[in-house]
Scaffold this motif. Structure first.
Motif, PDB file in Angstrom:
ATOM      1  N   TYR A 298       0.854  -1.188   0.000  1.00  0.00           N
ATOM      2  CA  TYR A 298       0.000   0.000   0.000  1.00  0.00           C
ATOM      3  C   TYR A 298       0.887   1.235   0.000  1.00  0.00           C
ATOM      4  O   TYR A 298       1.790   1.368   0.821  1.00  0.00           O
ATOM      5  N   VAL A 299       0.619   2.108  -0.965  1.00  0.00           N
ATOM      6  CA  VAL A 299       1.447   3.288  -1.191  1.00  0.00           C
ATOM      7  C   VAL A 299       0.614   4.537  -0.954  1.00  0.00           C
ATOM      8  O   VAL A 299      -0.519   4.637  -1.434  1.00  0.00           O
ATOM      9  N   ILE A 300       1.188   5.471  -0.213  1.00  0.00           N
ATOM     10  CA  ILE A 300       0.539   6.775  -0.028  1.00  0.00           C
ATOM     11  C   ILE A 300       1.132   7.735  -1.042  1.00  0.00           C
ATOM     12  O   ILE A 300       2.351   7.897  -1.127  1.00  0.00           O
ATOM     13  N   GLN A 301       0.231   8.352  -1.799  1.00  0.00           N
ATOM     14  CA  GLN A 301       0.647   9.354  -2.783  1.00  0.00           C
ATOM     15  C   GLN A 301      -0.446  10.413  -2.846  1.00  0.00           C
ATOM     16  O   GLN A 301      -1.630  10.074  -3.031  1.00  0.00           O
ATOM     17  N   ASP A 302      -0.065  11.667  -2.650  1.00  0.00           N
ATOM     18  CA  ASP A 302      -1.018  12.787  -2.674  1.00  0.00           C
ATOM     19  C   ASP A 302      -2.176  12.567  -1.694  1.00  0.00           C
ATOM     20  O   ASP A 302      -3.340  12.779  -2.038  1.00  0.00           O
ATOM     21  N   ASP A 303      -1.866  12.123  -0.480  1.00  0.00           N
ATOM     22  CA  ASP A 303      -2.842  11.889   0.588  1.00  0.00           C
ATOM     23  C   ASP A 303      -3.894  10.835   0.254  1.00  0.00           C
ATOM     24  O   ASP A 303      -4.970  10.813   0.845  1.00  0.00           O
ATOM     25  N   SER A 304      -3.582   9.967  -0.699  1.00  0.00           N
ATOM     26  CA  SER A 304      -4.448   8.835  -1.031  1.00  0.00           C
ATOM     27  C   SER A 304      -3.658   7.544  -0.883  1.00  0.00           C
ATOM     28  O   SER A 304      -2.436   7.539  -1.025  1.00  0.00           O
TER      29      SER A 304
END
Length: 86
Positions: free
Chosen positions: A30-36
């Motif tokens: 699971y990757v967090i990118q741009d608060d998603s």
């Protein structure tokens, strides 16, 4: 005879050149990118030109992260990623 003990065989490889990867190819992370949070699949590992080790993954996008990003922007579970956003 294919029995091998330690470094006592002709095909022994120096394991000091091996790396221990944090995930397996095909694992979901699971990757967090741009608060998603995005669910992605680990596709490969490689060493960048600067010498850092990278995880390449694919999901809704193709990207990579440094091993140092684990538990910062790349997580083993969705719960861990959600907690990081709080």
């Amino acid at each position: 005879n294919n029995t091998c003990y330690g470094d006592q065989c002709d095909y022994f490889e120096d394991r000091s050149y091996y790396i221990r990867t944090p995930f397996k190819i095909g694992d979901v992370v699971y990757v967090i990118q741009d608060d998603s949070i995005y669910s992605v699949i680990v596709k490969s590992f490689y060493q960048s030109e600067s010498g850092s080790w990278k995880i390449a993954y694919v999901g809704d996008f193709l990207a990579d992260s440094d091993f140092t990003d684990i538990n910062k922007t790349v997580f083993y579970t969705k719960d861990d990623a959600e907690n990081a956003l709080k």
